[in-house]
Design a protein around this motif. Structure first.
Motif, short mmCIF file in Angstrom:
data_model
loop_
_atom_site.label_atom_id
_atom_site.label_comp_id
_atom_site.label_asym_id
_atom_site.label_seq_id
_atom_site.Cartn_x
_atom_site.Cartn_y
_atom_site.Cartn_z
N ARG B 4 0.84 -1.19 0.00
CA ARG B 4 0.00 0.00 0.00
C ARG B 4 0.87 1.24 0.00
O ARG B 4 1.80 1.37 0.81
CB ARG B 4 -0.93 -0.01 1.22
CG ARG B 4 -2.10 -0.97 1.04
CD ARG B 4 -3.01 -0.90 2.22
NE ARG B 4 -2.22 -1.07 3.45
CZ ARG B 4 -2.61 -0.64 4.63
NH1 ARG B 4 -3.74 0.02 4.75
NH2 ARG B 4 -1.88 -0.85 5.71
N LYS B 5 0.54 2.12 -0.92
CA LYS B 5 1.30 3.37 -1.02
C LYS B 5 0.54 4.48 -0.32
O LYS B 5 -0.68 4.54 -0.42
CB LYS B 5 1.48 3.75 -2.49
CG LYS B 5 2.64 3.05 -3.13
CD LYS B 5 3.07 3.74 -4.41
CE LYS B 5 4.22 2.92 -4.99
NZ LYS B 5 4.75 3.44 -6.21
N LYS B 6 1.27 5.32 0.37
CA LYS B 6 0.59 6.52 0.85
C LYS B 6 1.58 7.68 1.00
O LYS B 6 2.79 7.48 1.06
CB LYS B 6 -0.15 6.23 2.15
CG LYS B 6 0.70 6.09 3.38
CD LYS B 6 -0.22 5.94 4.59
CE LYS B 6 0.60 5.86 5.85
NZ LYS B 6 -0.08 5.26 6.98
N GLU B 7 0.98 8.86 1.04
CA GLU B 7 1.79 10.07 1.16
C GLU B 7 1.86 10.53 2.61
O GLU B 7 0.86 10.50 3.32
CB GLU B 7 1.17 11.18 0.32
CG GLU B 7 1.99 11.45 -0.91
CD GLU B 7 1.54 12.68 -1.67
OE1 GLU B 7 0.77 13.51 -1.15
OE2 GLU B 7 1.99 12.80 -2.81
N VAL B 8 3.03 10.93 3.03
CA VAL B 8 3.18 11.45 4.39
C VAL B 8 3.72 12.87 4.30
O VAL B 8 4.78 13.11 3.73
CB VAL B 8 4.20 10.60 5.19
CG1 VAL B 8 4.28 11.09 6.63
CG2 VAL B 8 3.84 9.13 5.11
N LEU B 9 2.94 13.80 4.86
CA LEU B 9 3.39 15.19 4.87
C LEU B 9 4.38 15.37 6.02
O LEU B 9 4.09 15.02 7.15
CB LEU B 9 2.17 16.11 5.05
CG LEU B 9 2.42 17.59 4.79
CD1 LEU B 9 2.75 17.81 3.31
CD2 LEU B 9 1.20 18.41 5.19
N VAL B 10 5.56 15.89 5.71
CA VAL B 10 6.58 16.00 6.75
C VAL B 10 6.87 17.46 7.12
O VAL B 10 6.82 17.84 8.28
CB VAL B 10 7.91 15.32 6.30
CG1 VAL B 10 8.92 15.37 7.43
CG2 VAL B 10 7.66 13.89 5.85
N LEU B 11 7.15 18.27 6.13
CA LEU B 11 7.45 19.70 6.33
C LEU B 11 8.49 19.95 7.42
O LEU B 11 8.25 20.69 8.37
CB LEU B 11 6.17 20.49 6.64
CG LEU B 11 5.19 20.65 5.48
CD1 LEU B 11 3.93 21.37 5.92
CD2 LEU B 11 5.85 21.41 4.31
N GLU B 12 9.63 19.30 7.28
CA GLU B 12 10.68 19.49 8.27
C GLU B 12 11.90 20.16 7.64
O GLU B 12 12.31 19.83 6.52
CB GLU B 12 11.07 18.14 8.88
CG GLU B 12 11.63 18.32 10.28
CD GLU B 12 11.85 16.98 10.99
OE1 GLU B 12 10.93 16.14 11.00
OE2 GLU B 12 12.96 16.80 11.52
N ASP B 13 12.46 21.11 8.38
CA ASP B 13 13.65 21.84 7.93
C ASP B 13 14.83 20.87 7.87
O ASP B 13 15.20 20.26 8.87
CB ASP B 13 13.93 22.96 8.94
CG ASP B 13 15.10 23.84 8.52
OD1 ASP B 13 15.79 23.49 7.54
OD2 ASP B 13 15.32 24.87 9.18
#
Ligand SMILES: Nc1nc2c(ncn2[C@@H]2O[C@H](COP(=O)(O)OP(=O)(O)O)[C@@H](O)[C@H]2O)c(=O)[nH]1
Ligand SMILES: [Mg+2]
Ligand SMILES: [Zn+2]
Lengths: 119, 225
Positions: B4-13
């Motif tokens: 299963r593929k999924k997207e993970v939002l990270v937004l880390e510097d």
């Protein structure tokens, strides 16, 4: 070529994130590179693909979004979205009021925006 | 089992870990009342020579220490020790810039009663600009023989610095270097820059630069009081 050490820090975050969400593998990595971050996207790409070998992101694609520089003008208070900073007629002055008192508010960012993973 | 593929939002510097270490270094230095100055320039612009001149001028009244960043060799640290100042060498073994974690490794050796801590970065006008070391002030140096078209070519170094020093000013009569033009260009990129012209040969500009540093040290101490 400091891109390699930045990519090393990127992989620390990728591995940490993967553990947290229980990823088996990372298939895509998307990063934001500010035009004034001092990072050259092509060198970053090369460093990424040589570093990824043997990691959880072994087969991952890399997507780079270059983010434009944004200034705030202290003369008129407006936000300025700029054109290509490397072009010879690029101006740091405010296009609205001509003031040279402009302050950088974005364009230095280096950010791991998102990952595509397999669970 | 199906993948299963999924997207993970990270937004880390990505430089977050360097920034965290740098912030803790800055806090420790400022608490001790030490003014730290990170010097950036191309190889050969005159960083070590400027530090020798500033060091000689300040050392009778202040405690001055120098961290030397180099890819190889301990040569610059030896030059600084020769004028009677303590110097700590960080050899990066190939890395083209200093990072906060390299400073953290030698931090315990820095005496707590210093007034000024100069950090000579690896000679390179590009890469060091991305790495906060926890300094209070960043200097960018450009020497007259390098040419007056550099600020726009290396905007990151100029945007992240508070002080711009034009070095080797004694060579101005011999080279087509327009110091006013380069000053205007640097100020266009960063209107807050303080600009100095120095020469290690004639001594021009060393005194005003030292007075500026003394003023900044006073400001830091007043803030602490
Ligand atoms: N003419 C002139 N030469 C200088 C001046 N400052 C440094 N130099 C010379 O420039 C060369 C490089 O200087 P150095 O301090 O080692 O540069 P660094 O690599 O930035 O540390 C040396 O040969 C110095 O003698 C100056 O103010 N005027
Ligand atoms: Mg040197
Ligand atoms: Zn304006």
């Amino acid at each position: 070529m400091h891109e390699l050490s930045i990519v090393a820090d990127l992989f620390t975050i990728i591995e940490e994130q993967s553990r947290q969400v229980g990823a088996k593998r990372v298939t895509k990595v998307r990063v934001l590179i500010g035009e004034l971050s001092g990072v050259v996207p092509e060198l970053f790409r090369t460093a990424f693909h040589s570093y990824k070998k043997g990691t959880i992101a072994d087969k991952a694609r890399l997507e780079i979004k270059v983010t434009r520089v944004k200034f705030k003008c202290h003369g008129c208070g407006q936000e300025i979205k700029t054109g290509d900073i490397s072009s010879p007629d690029f101006s740091y002055a405010c296009p609205f009021c001509g003031s040279k008192e402009v302050e950088l508010i974005s364009g230095r960012d280096l950010c791991l925006e998102k990952l595509e993973i397999e669970t | 089992m199906e993948k299963r593929k999924k997207e993970v939002l990270v937004l880390e510097d990505i430089l977050g870990s360097n920034k965290k270490i740098a912030s803790s270094i800055r806090k420790k230095l400022e608490e001790k009342g030490i003014l730290a100055i990170n010097l950036l320039s191309s190889p050969g612009s005159g960083k070590t020579t400027l530090l020798e001149k500033i060091g000689l001028r300040l050392k009778d009244r202040y405690k001055v220490g120098v961290i030397e960043g180099d890819i190889e060799t301990e040569r610059d640290a030896e030059r600084i020790r020769k004028i009677g100042l303590p110097a700590w060498q960080i050899i990066t073994h190939g890395a083209c810039h200093l990072e906060a974690k390299m400073l953290a490794q030698i931090f315990d050796r820095i005496p707590a009663d210093l007034d000024f801590l100069f950090i000579e970065n690896v000679g390179n006008l590009v890469c060091p600009a991305s790495f906060d070391l926890g300094e209070s002030l960043r200097f960018v140096l450009l020497s007259v023989p390098e040419g007056d078209d550099k600020p726009r070519k290396y905007p990151e170094a100029f945007i992240t610095s508070q002080v711009f020093v034009i070095t080797k000013a004694d060579l101005l009569p011999y080279l087509p270097f327009d110091a006013d033009r380069v000053t205007a260009e640097a100020l266009e990129i960063n209107p807050k820059l303080e600009v100095f012209r120095t020469s290690a040969i004639t001594g021009e500009g060393i005194e005003p630069l030292c007075q500026y540093l003394e003023k900044k040290l006073q400001e830091l101490r007043t803030k602490n009081a």
